[in-house]
Design a protein around this motif. Structure first.
Motif, mmCIF file in Angstrom:
data_model
loop_
_atom_site.group_PDB
_atom_site.id
_atom_site.type_symbol
_atom_site.label_atom_id
_atom_site.label_comp_id
_atom_site.label_asym_id
_atom_site.label_seq_id
_atom_site.Cartn_x
_atom_site.Cartn_y
_atom_site.Cartn_z
ATOM 1 N N LEU A 103 -35.113 76.408 118.604
ATOM 2 C CA LEU A 103 -34.066 75.754 117.830
ATOM 3 C C LEU A 103 -34.698 74.592 117.082
ATOM 4 C CD1 LEU A 103 -30.973 75.508 117.299
ATOM 5 C CD2 LEU A 103 -30.882 73.968 119.244
ATOM 6 N N GLY A 124 -31.322 73.712 113.552
ATOM 7 C CA GLY A 124 -30.078 74.379 113.915
ATOM 8 C C GLY A 124 -29.388 75.078 112.764
ATOM 9 N N THR A 125 -29.869 74.893 111.543
ATOM 10 C CA THR A 125 -29.115 75.439 110.408
ATOM 11 C C THR A 125 -29.180 76.961 110.325
ATOM 12 O OG1 THR A 125 -31.004 75.089 108.934
ATOM 13 C CG2 THR A 125 -29.377 73.338 109.048
ATOM 14 N N MET A 130 -28.020 78.076 114.905
ATOM 15 C CA MET A 130 -26.659 77.757 115.361
ATOM 16 C C MET A 130 -25.600 78.537 114.593
ATOM 17 S SD MET A 130 -26.942 75.934 117.980
ATOM 18 C CE MET A 130 -25.230 75.470 118.232
ATOM 19 N N ARG A 131 -25.916 78.930 113.370
ATOM 20 C CA ARG A 131 -24.989 79.797 112.649
ATOM 21 C C ARG A 131 -24.814 81.117 113.405
ATOM 22 N NH1 ARG A 131 -25.251 82.424 106.525
ATOM 23 N NH2 ARG A 131 -23.457 83.744 106.912
ATOM 24 N N ASN A 183 -22.658 80.438 116.383
ATOM 25 C CA ASN A 183 -21.247 80.248 116.046
ATOM 26 C C ASN A 183 -20.557 81.545 115.649
ATOM 27 O OD1 ASN A 183 -21.258 77.499 116.520
ATOM 28 N ND2 ASN A 183 -21.806 76.964 114.423
ATOM 29 N N GLU A 184 -21.302 82.470 115.062
ATOM 30 C CA GLU A 184 -20.686 83.707 114.590
ATOM 31 C C GLU A 184 -20.887 84.862 115.560
ATOM 32 O OE1 GLU A 184 -22.062 84.097 110.562
ATOM 33 O OE2 GLU A 184 -20.835 82.420 109.888
ATOM 34 N N GLY A 185 -21.431 84.553 116.740
ATOM 35 C CA GLY A 185 -21.469 85.564 117.787
ATOM 36 C C GLY A 185 -22.581 86.579 117.655
ATOM 37 N N ARG A 186 -23.545 86.339 116.781
ATOM 38 C CA ARG A 186 -24.677 87.268 116.710
ATOM 39 C C ARG A 186 -25.703 86.963 117.792
ATOM 40 N NH1 ARG A 186 -23.273 86.987 111.370
ATOM 41 N NH2 ARG A 186 -24.369 85.019 111.115
ATOM 42 N N LEU A 187 -25.732 85.708 118.221
ATOM 43 C CA LEU A 187 -26.667 85.305 119.269
ATOM 44 C C LEU A 187 -25.839 84.870 120.471
ATOM 45 C CD1 LEU A 187 -29.655 84.874 119.900
ATOM 46 C CD2 LEU A 187 -29.471 82.579 118.953
ATOM 47 N N THR A 188 -25.761 85.735 121.480
ATOM 48 C CA THR A 188 -24.909 85.433 122.642
ATOM 49 C C THR A 188 -25.693 85.428 123.947
ATOM 50 O OG1 THR A 188 -24.305 87.771 122.797
ATOM 51 C CG2 THR A 188 -22.800 86.350 121.586
ATOM 52 N N VAL A 237 -27.457 68.469 105.811
ATOM 53 C CA VAL A 237 -28.377 69.581 106.067
ATOM 54 C C VAL A 237 -29.807 69.069 106.051
ATOM 55 C CG1 VAL A 237 -29.363 71.681 105.049
ATOM 56 C CG2 VAL A 237 -26.888 71.454 105.291
ATOM 57 N N LEU A 261 -16.780 86.084 121.990
ATOM 58 C CA LEU A 261 -17.760 86.668 121.069
ATOM 59 C C LEU A 261 -18.725 87.581 121.814
ATOM 60 C CD1 LEU A 261 -18.547 83.513 118.893
ATOM 61 C CD2 LEU A 261 -17.431 85.614 118.103
ATOM 62 N N LYS A 264 -19.144 92.330 121.760
ATOM 63 C CA LYS A 264 -20.285 93.240 121.629
ATOM 64 C C LYS A 264 -20.214 94.382 122.636
ATOM 65 C CE LYS A 264 -23.788 90.033 119.895
ATOM 66 N NZ LYS A 264 -25.046 89.346 120.249
ATOM 67 N N ASP A 288 -13.371 83.022 111.698
ATOM 68 C CA ASP A 288 -14.555 82.264 111.314
ATOM 69 C C ASP A 288 -14.756 82.440 109.808
ATOM 70 O OD1 ASP A 288 -16.100 84.573 110.790
ATOM 71 O OD2 ASP A 288 -17.026 84.561 112.765
ATOM 72 N N GLY A 298 -19.017 76.732 110.203
ATOM 73 C CA GLY A 298 -19.931 77.050 111.297
ATOM 74 C C GLY A 298 -21.323 77.400 110.829
ATOM 75 N N LEU A 315 -24.382 67.697 110.664
ATOM 76 C CA LEU A 315 -23.326 68.699 110.780
ATOM 77 C C LEU A 315 -23.086 68.961 112.258
ATOM 78 C CD1 LEU A 315 -24.746 70.887 107.936
ATOM 79 C CD2 LEU A 315 -22.675 69.508 107.842
ATOM 80 N N LEU A 325 -23.447 72.441 113.903
ATOM 81 C CA LEU A 325 -24.773 73.041 114.090
ATOM 82 C C LEU A 325 -25.617 72.192 115.045
ATOM 83 C CD1 LEU A 325 -25.624 74.044 110.391
ATOM 84 C CD2 LEU A 325 -24.637 75.464 112.187
#
Lengths: 273, 583, 166
Positions: free
Chosen positions: A26, A29-30, A33-34, A37-42, A96, B131, B135, B292, C43, C60, C63
């Motif tokens: 990390l 985080g830009t 962390m996205r 937040n969007e559930g691609r990395l769980t 950013v 989330l 999956k 989202d 997000g 932010l 993040l």
């Protein structure tokens, strides 16, 4: 579930990255962390590096080293790096820039990654550390070509030589929204002059291929020439060599190909946008 | 900055107003600048659960199977909702006012019709857990042919997008395939025009992109009620929609809202409220459902795309004598508010210009795209863009200045519009004059002297021309839309004559008669000469159609020999495309 | 998974929260500590409505990991007013109608505050640059730029805590 580990040394982080395929570094985080937040990395582990070396700038001499965790804001606050301020300011807004890191920018997918374009025109080397041990310097172009399939390793820093004349280093980001928008494309050019002729020319593009690329046709067209209208015309004619731009929400492939030679010509001629 | 022009329409304005023209602080501003304004998501609840939906990755597919077992066992998951869990899993937004058929499920049943359609909802203790559990849902899809182009969708044999409307067009009043407008004889006027210009305009869908994404929080209240903090632009519209879908009496829902973090039309669809309420019902806990940003951009409904064909007849002196418009509104996979968009579009045509011959056909087509909805002048903005680009092209063709060209053709107060209504408060002439002044755009002295208050309604400008009809004596039958006109509606005939009840059309084509569909006045056998509109005495009282055969069609009496002035329409029964009629 | 304790200054007060390891500062502020001024907008760092000051610099919060904020000075738009006394930026935002729906306002005020802490008399271009990471879908930005320029150099300007220590 995701876990977070704090690494006091780069070696510790590199060791974890080498041993754990689900470990993700990390930076600011830009990017990471996205995905959280969007559930691609769980699943897996987020690595935070607290080693001061990770955020160290060495810019006093002719050889510059930026730790991978150095932020765009830190570059903008450093007077020795004034020639990079245009590229650093091209990244996002102030918030950013206080987060986005040099190392993270190397991994930003097109059309992002404008700072890497500047590094490419500076012939930068990427310091990569695999496992415990010392880092290995890899040419940036080689690093980018292998970015998607590179094995587990940690980027710890980037290194490059300071341009002998900062006025010979140019950077432009073309976006549709003022003052700040995502790249239609970006161009960085290092045009060292010697006796009225250019030597060791480096030109790089962002958003004109899946990764930032060198504009070898332009470099050849300019090498050994004086920067006059004829040379600029030759450079514009060679501008599209090697380009594979995408069509995305910002611009179509067609549009990028149409406007690249125009903006390259303006940059070389020192014209405004 | 704001400028109050006192020189225009001075006698139409009361200067003794308490608010207009004066600076006044907004009542919500102190909350905004202190961060105290409470939007739907700014409420704390003990034990708040989070709902996320699994969406279709296909534009068109059959669902072979759904396996939620692993997701239901995942850490923190309280409940997994599927189509069968939704009490009334088929709705259309305007069903609250009785317009259109229920066509859209809250959770897809056996097919998906656009990429992003919700299929399964997961409710978990944290967003991260919801989330992660998403999956684990396994859905087996069988992809099916899809159609993405409005005109392709209307061709015979096109893939069926929405089974409720199997011909891929919205059916107005369960029989009409589009919104139609006829005024005068466009074909004859085009034939007599000095020049005819035809162009095609294609608009893109546009996302509202509010900074606050769509969302809501629903929580059990005492006494079997539920409190809902909602982002909805139309709070009671959302309440009614949610109450219908979860099958609760509306007085058991307590909606709180009105403070919206940007809407622009994108928060009228009740995208989250029904499932949030259902989640609170089945878990007994507060449930938060927020889109989202990616969901908002890709699956929050956009302004619908439109394809517009405009064909104009132009005279060398710049007069526009005929305008024909064929337009296709892309509804996406479900109706939502597109049916209304086409009505608004038709009501807006032919733009703010007096044109003696106008025809338009506005279609609502279903495609396998995200359903579209309201957005700031939807149905109007896109066609206005097309019309104004077309006006510039016409001005160029007539070798006229574009501002002067608009001044020449602008509506003036008293002009008869193709909808058989008199134009009032037109003001386009004054707008063009002021815009030219502000832009330092030179216009002629004659142009500067024009006024929307004078010259309107003079001669034929104030009259309803003879209007051609098709072989069935109608203008709106799908099966005849390609055949030429065979009859002419007499000059002065209105769809509903002033102060006269509508003539109801009965059952035809073996189908049940819908309620309250007015039809045109009867055609005279021969083309009538241009004459002032005849006065029509009121016929027998309006008889609602209640399933039995309506009285046979009776031609109205011949027009009286002497002309009578057009009656004012105030207070008269008027036609409304939504309700059939209104006062 | 066990919760992790984290302590930081929030708008001048010491606060503590128990957080999940990957929890964002935005969620901790809103759901954990009840400060609803920072908003969720995207997000992904594109909209700026979650912007907070960390040690005086805009970040932010959507993040940012909460566990990375141990010991930091966090400031949000909630802490700008001193009791009933509005910060000059807040007063000028009201005066210039620099908010419509109000959703971007806390983030706009936060980046504007960081700008004026560092640069009390910015140019118009510097103001535009300072808010370039914050999206407003209502106002068209002009009233916001005017409000920030009007607030610049006005008496009663209070620096952020982080800005004072920076």
């Amino acid at each position: 579930m995701l876990d977070v580990r704090h690494c006091a040394t780069l070696a510790e982080a590199a060791g974890i990255v080498s041993g754990d395929r689900q470990a993700v570094l990390l930076g600011g985080g830009t990017l990471v962390m996205r995905d959280v937040n969007e559930g691609r990395l769980t699943e897996g582990t987020l690595l935070r590096v607290t080693d001061p070396v990770f955020r160290r700038i060495e810019a006093g001499g002719g050889r510059i080293e930026l730790g991978a965790g150095v932020t765009m804001g830190m570059i903008l606050a450093n007077r020795d790096l004034a020639f990079l301020h245009a590229a650093a300011r091209a990244i996002g807004g102030p918030a950013v820039r206080n987060m986005a890191s040099v190392g993270g920018n190397l991994f930003a997918a097109s059309p992002y990654g404008d700072f890497t374009v500047a590094l490419l025109a500076l012939d930068a080397q990427v310091v990569v550390q695999a496992g415990f041990g010392s880092g290995r310097a890899v040419p940036l172009e080689e690093f980018l070509a292998a970015r998607e399939r590179s094995g587990p390793a940690l980027v710890t820093a980037v290194q490059f030589s300071r341009p002998s004349n900062p006025g010979e280093f140019h950077f432009r980001k073309i976006s549709r929204v003022r003052p700040k928008g995502i790249s239609v494309l970006s161009i960085a050019a290092h045009l060292p002059q010697s006796g009225g002729r250019m030597a060791q020319v480096r030109v790089a593009y962002g958003a004109m291929a899946p990764t930032p690329i060198r504009a070898r046709g332009v470099e050849r067209a300019l090498e050994g020439k004086s920067l006059d209208a004829g040379a600029i015309q030759m450079a514009k004619q060679a501008a599209l060599e090697g380009c594979r731009p995408a069509t995305d929400a910002i611009a179509s492939e067609w549009y990028r190909r149409e406007v690249l030679p125009v903006h390259l010509g303006r940059l070389l001629a020192g014209d405004g946008r | 900055m704001l400028e109050m022009r006192k020189d225009l329409f001075a006698d139409e304005r009361d200067d003794n107003l308490n608010v207009i023209g004066k600076g006044l602080q907004r009542q919500d501003m102190p909350g905004h600048v202190t961060g105290l304004t409470r939007y739907f998501d700014d409420h704390a609840f003990e034990g708040l659960l989070h709902l996320k939906v699994v969406r279709s990755p296909h534009a068109s597919a059959r669902i072979r199977s759904i396996d939620v077992a692993a997701a239901a066992r995942a850490p923190g998951v309280r409940r997994v909702l599927r189509a069968a869990d939704v009490p009334v899993n088929r709705n259309t937004l305007l069903s609250l006012i009785g317009f259109g058929k229920d066509d859209e499920p809250s959770l897809a049943v056996d097919k998906v019709h656009y990429k992003g359609e919700p299929v399964v909802a997961i409710i978990a203790d944290s967003e991260a857990q919801a989330l992660a559990a998403k999956k684990l849902v396994r859905i087996d899809y069988e992809p099916m042919p899809a159609v993405f182009d409005v005109e392709e969708a209307l061709k015979p044999g096109a893939p069926v997008v929405n089974e409720t409307y199997s011909a891929n067009y919205f059916e107005y009043h369960e029989r009409f395939d589009h919104q139609k407008l006829r005024f005068g004889d466009v074909e004859r006027a085009l034939a007599s025009a000095d020049m005819v210009l035809e162009h095609r305009y294609q608009m893109s869908p546009i996302e509202h992109a509010p900074t606050e994404t769509n969302g809501s929080i629903a929580a059990p209240e005492q006494n079997g009620r539920f409190v809902v903090h909602s982002c909805a632009q139309g709070l009671f519209f959302a309440l009614g929609t949610a109450a219908k879908i979860v099958a609760l009496e509306s007085n058991r829902l307590h909606f709180i809202g009105g403070t919206v973090g940007g809407g622009f039309g994108g928060k009228v669809d009740s995208l989250t409220e029904p499932l949030a309420v259902l989640g609170a019902m089945v878990t007994g806990k507060p449930v938060r459902f927020v889109l989202d940003r990616e969901e908002e951009m890709l699956y929050g409904s956009p302004r619908g795309a439109e394809r517009i064909y405009i064909k104009d007849g132009l005279m060398r002196d710049g007069r526009l004598i005929a305008r024909h418009i064929r337009s296709y509104f892309d509804a996406g996979a479900y109706t939502r508010l597109s049916s209304y968009a086409a009505i608004k579009c038709t009501a807006h045509l032919p733009g703010p210009y007096w044109i003696p011959n106008v025809a338009s056909d506005v279609h609502v087509a279903y495609t396998n795209r995200c359903p579209s909805t309201a957005m700031r002048g939807f149905g109007i903005t896109a066609v206005d863009f097309a019309l104004e680009v077309q006006m510039d092209r016409l001005a160029e063709a007539a070798q006229m200045d574009p501002m002067e060209f608009r001044l020449l053709n602008a509506y003036r107060d008293g002009d008869m519009k193709p909808h058989r209504r008199k134009a009032s408060n037109t003001a386009l002439i004054e707008c063009v004059q002021v815009a030219a002044e502000k832009a330092n755009w030179p216009i002629s002295e004659q142009g500067k002297r024009q006024s929307s208050l004078t010259g309107g309604g003079v001669g034929e400008r104030g009259q309803i021309p003879a209007t051609v009809l098709d072989a069935r004596g109608q203008i709106g039958r799908p099966e005849t839309r390609n055949s030429g006109p065979t009859q002419t509606l007499p000059a002065g005939s209105s769809r509903i004559a002033p102060s006269k009840q509508p003539v109801m059309e009965g059952a035809r084509d073996g189908r049940a008669a819908p309620a309250q569909v007015p039809r045109y006045e009867a055609a005279r056998p021969a083309a009538a000469p241009l004459s002032p509109p005849p006065y029509q005495p009121a016929p027998s009282p309006y008889q609602p159609v209640t399933g039995q055969q309506p009285p046979p069609y009776q031609p109205p009496p011949a027009p009286p020999a002497t002309a009578a002035p057009v009656q004012t329409q105030h207070g008269a029964v008027r036609f409304s495309s939504v309700f059939g009629r209104r006062r | 998974m066990a919760k992790i304790p984290v302590q930081f200054r929030l708008n001048g007060s010491d606060r503590a929260a128990f957080v999940d390891a990957p929890e964002t500062l935005l969620n901790t502020l809103r759901r954990g500590l009840g400060d609803f001024a920072p908003k969720y907008g995207c997000g992904q760092g594109a909209c700026g409505v979650c912007t907070v000051l960390i040690d005086g610099e805009p970040h932010l919060s959507c993040l940012t990991l909460s566990v990375a904020c141990e010991g930091k000075r966090i400031e949000t738009a909630s802490g700008m007013a001193d009791g009933p006394d509005l910060h000059p930026l807040q007063a000028q935002f009201m005066e210039h109608f620099a908010a419509q729906c109000g959703f971007c306002t806390p983030g706009m005020l936060t980046v504007a505050r960081a700008l004026l802490d560092r640069n009390p008399n910015p140019t118009r271009d510097e103001v535009i640059e300072a808010i370039s990471g914050n999206i407003c879908r209502c106002t068209g930005y002009e009233p916001i730029v005017a409000a920030i320029l009007a607030a610049a150099g006005s008496p009663g300007m209070r620096r952020s805590e982080g800005g004072r220590h920076a």
